[in-house]
Design an enzyme around this catalytic site. Structure first.
Site, PDB file in Angstrom:
ATOM      1  N   ASP A   1     -10.754 104.745 140.980  1.00  0.00           N
ATOM      2  CA  ASP A   1     -10.185 105.045 142.390  1.00  0.00           C
ATOM      3  C   ASP A   1     -10.096 106.511 142.292  1.00  0.00           C
ATOM      4  O   ASP A   1      -9.197 107.348 141.212  1.00  0.00           O
ATOM      5  CB  ASP A   1      -8.850 104.539 142.330  1.00  0.00           C
ATOM      6  CG  ASP A   1      -8.661 103.148 142.536  1.00  0.00           C
ATOM      7  OD1 ASP A   1      -9.645 102.545 142.731  1.00  0.00           O
ATOM      8  OD2 ASP A   1      -7.678 102.811 142.768  1.00  0.00           O
TER       9      ASP A   1
ATOM     10  N   HIS B   1     -13.963 101.690 134.835  1.00  0.00           N
ATOM     11  CA  HIS B   1     -14.804 100.459 134.947  1.00  0.00           C
ATOM     12  C   HIS B   1     -16.139 100.693 134.979  1.00  0.00           C
ATOM     13  O   HIS B   1     -16.678 101.862 135.416  1.00  0.00           O
ATOM     14  CB  HIS B   1     -14.447  99.558 136.217  1.00  0.00           C
ATOM     15  CG  HIS B   1     -12.936  99.130 136.257  1.00  0.00           C
ATOM     16  ND1 HIS B   1     -12.448  97.919 135.719  1.00  0.00           N
ATOM     17  CD2 HIS B   1     -11.857 100.002 136.625  1.00  0.00           C
ATOM     18  CE1 HIS B   1     -11.221  97.869 135.824  1.00  0.00           C
ATOM     19  NE2 HIS B   1     -10.615  98.915 136.410  1.00  0.00           N
TER      20      HIS B   1
ATOM     21  N   SER C   1      -7.801 113.158 135.207  1.00  0.00           N
ATOM     22  CA  SER C   1      -9.123 113.676 135.022  1.00  0.00           C
ATOM     23  C   SER C   1     -10.119 113.545 135.859  1.00  0.00           C
ATOM     24  O   SER C   1      -9.962 113.026 137.093  1.00  0.00           O
ATOM     25  CB  SER C   1      -9.655 113.470 133.371  1.00  0.00           C
ATOM     26  OG  SER C   1     -10.486 114.475 133.098  1.00  0.00           O
TER      27      SER C   1
END
Length: 740
Positions: free
Chosen positions: A540, A596, A700
């Protein structure tokens, strides 16, 4: 008497009220403008560098050109002469007073330059008219005072401005290079005429080219000439501060003579550097700028350089050679000039000749502006002839009469400069509010952001980022009592507008800030595109850049580029990624921070590169060159059925720790960190698309690097959020079959 021996036509007692007036105005402006010499020092350097120059602005010169052309006569020759004379008059302790006074007096140049731009006049021809006479007349409505200033300034130009630099060049030619007669004065005059015939544009350009060369030559010669003779610098500072404190003990004892000597010595320094005369303001008035305050901020750098750099170097050298009085200064000068003509002395002479040309050209323009103001364009032509005549006439008189004539001219020039300074200094006090308004307008127009940005980047550069991140990590992992932890978590969630409805657990179930930050999502909160050739977002995040890799260069917006080899750490897969594609994801504290897999494939290995832990927000990314390769990185190499993909996880400030699911031994940002590369040759580690690959402990960036000729981007929303599982592009064709 030292007064008559030094300059026959200058009463040194006049330096005391001049200095006290300067100091009073400096104190007044420092407090009224809220210490601009501290607040805007880095901004001044940034403006000077051209970083904030806008070509569409009105004016003729860029900021650095106006700076060099306006202050060339004081930046080196004036500061050196003033430092030597201050030492003669007041001893080495005067250096502390020069430092303190320079700091307080820096705003004078800010105000005078700002006013010169604020009240400049533009003619139909495109020429700009500027200088103290215009802001005295237009703002104070005192034309008589403006005329008085211009008349005094004209006389100052013809003595201090034309005669003094040419006499200095003649002295060096005669005593240092053994060139007799009028050869050097003629050559200097020809060069100056060539420069000034091109107008202020050529004066500015020539000054900006020559001045840096002159400064480099001066510093080079200083090192070569004095490196073996300079005394212990700490002993020098101890002596300087000890002597500088004597006026206080003398005042307590009821005496004032030593304090007066210090005021005379410091006043001589500032008179030599043309402080308060308004000469640099006239040139500043033609600068190309969108704000009057910008060149004013830059102008303060001249006083800083003269007082803190040149004065320190000169007095340190003279002190080391035991120079204490006028006679010893003369002896030192003749030994220095009459020594062997080696490369060091040639560099010194060249630097002074260069600054003589810059000084004469700058003074010529100042006099031209004043002549035009009083008598109009016709007399300005007469003035130009008169100026060149004064150059050659002064040099001829020096050839005939020697050093005595030189001292007399210096005395006259300094005396006239004192008179010229009076109306300018009065105006600076009365018009401080105008300069303050211009400064406020500039700050409200976006300069506040520039100041904050520069301070922020400086702070990032000097802070021990890894240590701070480790300490923050310890705090973030603390398990505090529930009545303390729950309010902290709620405040954190509210501050960053985190969607708590997606979190796997209720907020009160998280035991630490770090556990909440690395939270999992509820089942079904994200849907991963199941198409086999679809590449999905691994996080995200906001997409901050994507595109083609040009050979080995990744070019992002605003000219920020990265070297591919540095980014992925080595040559092993470099050839496959050359001319490939990249996409950058920025995770803010608001985002879900697990990573992911963007595709189904086999994990080939990883490369870990310890590094810094700079923040990865936009301000840092575009302010610190090559930030991503500088930061700590963990790169996972994923072999898909369509090509090779590198998943680059970039550490950031605060915790900065990265963990991965496929190897529990990997923990970044520990106390002992070394570069590590691992190949999983003997084990097959498969990962499904959308399966958890790792996590960030605090925010990050993730960068995907894709093998060349394997992938096409979808229509991506640049600088907008995407969620993990969203399609970001499609692979072209299957190249191998992997076990399922």
């Amino acid at each position: 008497m030292l007064t008559t021996k030094l300059f026959p036509f200058l009463d040194l007692d006049l330096l005391k009220p001049y200095f006290y007036f300067l100091l009073f105005i400096g104190l007044y402006l420092t407090f009224r403008l809220k210490f601009p010499q501290i607040r805007f020092l880095f901004l001044a350097i940034k403006i000077f560098s051209g970083n904030m120059d806008y070509k569409g602005s009105r004016g003729r010169l860029v900021h650095s050109q106006a700076f060099y052309a306006g202050t060339g006569s004081s930046l080196l020759p004036g500061a050196i002469l003033g430092s030597a004379l201050a030492l003669v008059l007041a001893g080495p302790g005067v250096l502390v007073w020069i430092w303190l006074s320079s700091f307080l007096i820096m705003p004078l140049r800010f105000v005078s330059s700002t006013l010169a731009i604020r009240f400049r006049i533009k003619l139909e021809s495109g020429r700009y008219l500027s200088g103290p006479m215009y802001f005295i007349e237009k703002a104070l409505r005192a034309r008589w005072l403006a005329i008085a200033f211009s008349l005094a300034c004209l006389l100052t130009v013809l003595s201090m401005g034309s005669a003094m630099p040419i006499l200095g060049a003649s002295f060096l030619a005669k005593n240092g290079l053994d060139i007799q007669g009028m050869t050097v004065p003629f050559l200097v005059s020809i060069i100056v005429v060539f420069v000034v015939l091109g107008g202020i544009r050529r004066i500015g350009k020539v000054s900006s080219y020559l001045a840096p060369i002159g400064l480099i030559l001066f510093f080079l010669s200083y090192i070569l000439l004095f490196r073996d003779h300079l005394g212990n610098f700490y002993f020098f500072l101890e002596s300087v501060f000890k002597e500088a404190m004597q006026p206080f003990s003398l005042l307590l004892g009821g005496g004032f003579s030593l304090a007066r000597i210090f005021s005379t010595g410091t006043g001589m320094f500032f008179l030599s550097t043309e402080t308060g005369i308004g000469k640099s303001a006239g040139v500043a008035g033609v600068v190309r700028t969108d704000s009057a305050a910008k060149q004013g901020i830059v102008s303060m750098l001249a006083t800083f350089f003269e007082g803190f750099v040149v004065a320190t170097l000169v007095i340190y050298a003279l002190f080391s050679f035991g120079v204490k009085d006028l006679e010893s200064v003369k002896n030192f000068l003749f030994v220095l000039v009459n020594g062997p003509t080696d490369s060091a002395r040639l560099a010194l002479f060249a630097s002074f000749l260069i600054f003589s040309i810059i000084a004469i050209a700058g003074w010529f323009y100042t006099g031209e502006q004043n002549a035009r103001y009083i008598f109009g364009e016709k007399f300005a032509n007469v003035y130009r002839i008169l100026f060149v005549a004064s150059l050659l006439g002064s040099a001829y008189a020096y050839v005939q009469f020697g050093e005595e004539f030189l001292l007399q001219v210096f005395g006259i020039g300094y005396g006239l400069a004192l008179i010229t300074a009076v109306p300018v200094l009065i105006s600076l006090v009365l018009l401080a509010k105008v300069a303050q308004a211009e400064l406020r307008k500039f700050l409200e127009g976006g300069a506040h952001y520039e100041i904050f940005k520069d301070f922020y980047l400086l702070l990032l550069s000097i802070l021990p980022k890894n240590l701070v991140s480790l300490l923050f990590g310890i705090l973030a992992s603390l398990r505090l009592p529930r009545f303390i932890m729950i309010p902290i978590l709620k405040a954190f969630a509210k501050a960053y507008k985190i969607n708590l409805n997606e979190a796997e657990l209720e907020i009160q179930e998280y035991n630490s800030l770090n556990q909440f930050f690395t939270r999992a999502l509820k089942a079904g909160a994200r849907i991963t595109d199941s198409a086999e050739n679809a590449l999905v977002s691994p996080v995200d995040a906001k997409i901050t850049g994507f595109g083609d890799i040009n050979d080995q260069v990744i070019l992002q917006a605003k000219g920020v580029d990265y070297n591919l080899k540095e980014l992925i750490g080595g040559d092993k897969y470099l050839s496959k990624f050359q001319n490939g594609k990249y996409i950058t994801f920025y995770l803010s504290p608001q985002d879900y921070h697990r990573i992911h897999s963007p595709a189904y494939g086999r994990i080939l290995g990883y490369y870990y590169e310890p590094g810094k832990l700079f923040p990865v927000n936009e301000l840092a990314v575009f302010g610190i060159r090559g930030l991503f390769p500088k930061n700590e990185r963990l790169i996972t190499f994923l072999q898909t059925e369509y090509g090779l993909v590198a998943v680059i996880k970039v550490g950031a400030s605060n915790v900065g720790r990265i963990r991965v699911t496929y190897d529990k031994k990997i923990i970044t940002n520990t106390l002992i960190r070394t570069t590590k590369e691992e190949d999983y040759k003997d084990v097959s580690i498969m990962i499904d698309k959308g399966a958890e690959l790792g996590r960030f402990e605090m925010g990050s960036t993730v960068i995907l690097i894709l093998e060349r000729d394997t992938f096409d981007f979808a229509d991506l929303p640049l600088n907008e959020k995407v969620t993990y599982g969203t399609t970001i592009g499609t692979f072209r064709k299957q190249v191998l079959k992997l076990p399922r």
